[in-house]
Motif scaffolding. Sequence first.
Motif, PDB file in Angstrom:
ATOM      1  N   THR A 220      51.091  41.127  40.583  1.00 57.60           N
ATOM      2  CA  THR A 220      50.240  40.344  39.696  1.00 57.60           C
ATOM      3  C   THR A 220      49.412  41.284  38.826  1.00 57.60           C
ATOM      4  O   THR A 220      48.711  42.146  39.369  1.00 57.60           O
ATOM      5  N   PRO A 221      49.466  41.168  37.503  1.00 57.10           N
ATOM      6  CA  PRO A 221      48.667  42.031  36.627  1.00 57.10           C
ATOM      7  C   PRO A 221      47.173  41.868  36.876  1.00 57.10           C
ATOM      8  O   PRO A 221      46.711  40.823  37.345  1.00 57.10           O
TER       9      PRO A 221
ATOM     10  N   TYR B 230      41.331  34.290  39.393  1.00 55.87           N
ATOM     11  CA  TYR B 230      42.782  34.295  39.228  1.00 55.87           C
ATOM     12  C   TYR B 230      43.106  33.255  38.169  1.00 55.87           C
ATOM     13  O   TYR B 230      42.564  32.141  38.193  1.00 55.87           O
TER      14      TYR B 230
ATOM     15  N   TRP C 250      47.390  36.406  36.367  1.00 56.35           N
ATOM     16  CA  TRP C 250      46.657  37.657  36.471  1.00 56.35           C
ATOM     17  C   TRP C 250      45.434  37.485  37.354  1.00 56.35           C
ATOM     18  O   TRP C 250      44.954  36.371  37.604  1.00 56.35           O
TER      19      TRP C 250
ATOM     20  N   SER D 110      53.021  39.613  28.932  1.00 56.10           N
ATOM     21  CA  SER D 110      54.188  39.460  29.811  1.00 56.10           C
ATOM     22  C   SER D 110      55.380  40.264  29.306  1.00 56.10           C
ATOM     23  O   SER D 110      56.249  40.657  30.094  1.00 56.10           O
TER      24      SER D 110
ATOM     25  N   LEU E 266      43.600  42.165  34.796  1.00 59.34           N
ATOM     26  CA  LEU E 266      42.937  42.259  33.500  1.00 59.34           C
ATOM     27  C   LEU E 266      41.488  42.657  33.725  1.00 59.34           C
ATOM     28  O   LEU E 266      40.781  42.020  34.507  1.00 59.34           O
TER      29      LEU E 266
END
Length: 303
Positions: free
Chosen positions: A185-186, A138, A153, A258, A188
């Motif tokens: 929460t994105p 994270y 992310w 964002s 990746l």
Amino acid sequence: MLHEHRVLTTHQIAEMAWPSVRAANLRLLRLYQWRVIDRFQPFVTYGTAPMHYVLDVAGAALLAREDGLELRDLEYRHDRAIGIAYSLHLAHTVGTNGFFSALVARSIHPGPSGRLVVWWSETRCAKHFGDIVRPDAYGLWHASGSPRTALEWFLEFDFGTERPDRLGRKLAAYAKLATSTGITTPVLVWVPTTRRETSVRRALASALANLDDPSLVPAATSSADFTGGRDNDPTAARWQPLDIRQPSLRRLRLAELSNVWPYLPAVGSSPSDPALAGGSDPARGLHPPSPLPPRPSDRRPSR
């Protein structure tokens, strides 16, 4: 850092805290002799692997004493620490930690584009979210400039060892986590090659299409060889958002992501849920270390 991330290579340690590998090696040798840290060198078919470092007994005792804990509160065992040398997940752990050290290097680079504010390892993420999903890390990145933007992310560091559809199925777990916590929460996804990225994106798009609310899992992908292997800077314009409604071929910088998901809540300098931040108590162990090294002025002893 070694306690939090289990293992770091000479290059990663130097990248985060020393002006040169030689300077790092001189200090690391002393720490090794004092049993603050231990080391091993994995076998490789071609060339020579860098030295890998883990926490040793004296180092673990120092960490515990600094925070008023007993050594047993750290859940530290030397055989377990050095045992990662024989783990099948060693390469994956080192790769994920390389992503982390690259972000630290960009944060302390002259004229940085931003800074890494928070970083949780796979182990810490598992403690907090493991009943639903197990991210590889994270992170929280603060971009420089005006207005300053922040992006948090979860990282999925793909080593090319699992099927793309299995990676895609993880998005349902992230959607469940977002629903449970009320925090979007994105995610990746970092893959080794652009060819692998193509197949992974198809699997992720299919998984998103099957979600009741795809907006719960904003996602973007990038590959290690996107820049021809010359630069593995995670903050560069290499991230391609995954949007099944408006596909785009444009690659964005980490700080620009964002803007792709304007519905995300603003984040500060700590994880969205303060209850997850943890603290130095026997139940939680050590709090997450600051990802950035102390400034030179902070290192000088008081007079």
